[in-house]
Motif scaffolding. Sequence first.
Motif, PDB file in Angstrom:
ATOM      1  N   PHE A   1      -8.899  18.436  23.032  1.00 18.99           N
ATOM      2  CA  PHE A   1      -8.047  17.021  23.708  1.00 18.99           C
ATOM      3  C   PHE A   1      -7.550  15.874  22.526  1.00 18.99           C
ATOM      4  O   PHE A   1      -8.894  14.815  22.549  1.00 18.99           O
ATOM      5  N   ARG A   2      -6.225  14.928  21.914  1.00 23.26           N
ATOM      6  CA  ARG A   2      -6.849  14.353  21.350  1.00 23.26           C
ATOM      7  C   ARG A   2      -6.336  13.309  21.598  1.00 23.26           C
ATOM      8  O   ARG A   2      -5.036  13.192  22.520  1.00 23.26           O
ATOM      9  N   PRO A   3      -5.267  11.883  21.210  1.00 23.82           N
ATOM     10  CA  PRO A   3      -5.330  10.751  21.852  1.00 23.82           C
ATOM     11  C   PRO A   3      -3.532  11.233  21.981  1.00 23.82           C
ATOM     12  O   PRO A   3      -2.966  10.646  22.115  1.00 23.82           O
ATOM     13  N   ILE A   4      -3.147  11.505  20.590  1.00 28.17           N
ATOM     14  CA  ILE A   4      -1.999  12.103  20.489  1.00 28.17           C
ATOM     15  C   ILE A   4      -1.555  13.493  21.755  1.00 28.17           C
ATOM     16  O   ILE A   4      -0.302  13.318  22.019  1.00 28.17           O
TER      17      ILE A   4
ATOM     18  N   THR B   1       8.080  22.133  23.626  1.00 28.97           N
ATOM     19  CA  THR B   1       7.621  22.223  22.527  1.00 28.97           C
ATOM     20  C   THR B   1       6.384  21.539  21.790  1.00 28.97           C
ATOM     21  O   THR B   1       6.044  22.162  21.475  1.00 28.97           O
ATOM     22  N   LEU B   2       6.506  20.123  22.275  1.00 26.56           N
ATOM     23  CA  LEU B   2       5.263  19.778  21.450  1.00 26.56           C
ATOM     24  C   LEU B   2       3.425  19.961  21.885  1.00 26.56           C
ATOM     25  O   LEU B   2       2.930  20.447  21.030  1.00 26.56           O
ATOM     26  N   THR B   3       3.552  20.425  23.183  1.00 25.86           N
ATOM     27  CA  THR B   3       2.645  21.475  23.843  1.00 25.86           C
ATOM     28  C   THR B   3       2.662  22.385  23.261  1.00 25.86           C
ATOM     29  O   THR B   3       1.048  23.181  22.224  1.00 25.86           O
ATOM     30  N   GLY B   4       3.731  23.509  23.109  1.00 21.83           N
ATOM     31  CA  GLY B   4       3.419  24.510  22.516  1.00 21.83           C
ATOM     32  C   GLY B   4       3.390  25.257  20.999  1.00 21.83           C
ATOM     33  O   GLY B   4       2.065  25.937  21.246  1.00 21.83           O
TER      34      GLY B   4
END
Length: 207
Positions: free
Chosen positions: A76-79, A59-62
């Motif tokens: 890409f970020r730290p999150i 869900t988060l990566t979607g």
Amino acid sequence: ALLSGIIAIFSKKGMTTHNISGSVYYWSMIVIGFTAFGIAIPKGNMFLLMIGGFSTYMTLTGIRFLTFRKNSPARFRPIDFCFVVLGLITLIVPTWYFTQIGWGRIGGFAIVFLVFGLFLLSMLVGDLKNSTKLSTYPKVWFLRMHISRMMAAFIATVTAFLVQNWQSDPVFIAWLLPTVIFTPVIIYFQKQLNPKKKNRPTLGLHE
């Protein structure tokens, strides 16, 4: 989550119905995922931890892939690395636990863990490989990734619903049936989003 996910899949992209149902589904899955951790860890329920971590990561990566599509250049970020760590914990902790108690003691669930575990591991490795190349990908690639991740999260939603309401014999049937049914749907949408295709699908996509 189940109902809003169904509405999001079958509603036209960019329309209010899709955006609202997609938002409801996203937040429902986030709440479900993190409350699953809160239940699974104290009780030592590794399968709840696995399905909770799997669905939360998807869900988060979607949604992140949808954000990458809108922001240029994508990077890409730290999150995003925090999300990868979350996925790794979902794999490492149950693997360690099952090794300690003996894989033979969990019976048919070993097959379930193997399927979901390999699927998640492939996503984690793929995301790390793509982390330095996001700016080189076309926008349609991010849309394909968004669809595949959200559909994978929906598979986890249906799986959780099914195993709570149907006791199959052998047990892995209920756990893996949604994957068997919905994986071709993911493949279908991804093929329809091939840049060479003139016609694009209007179901289940965010704008």
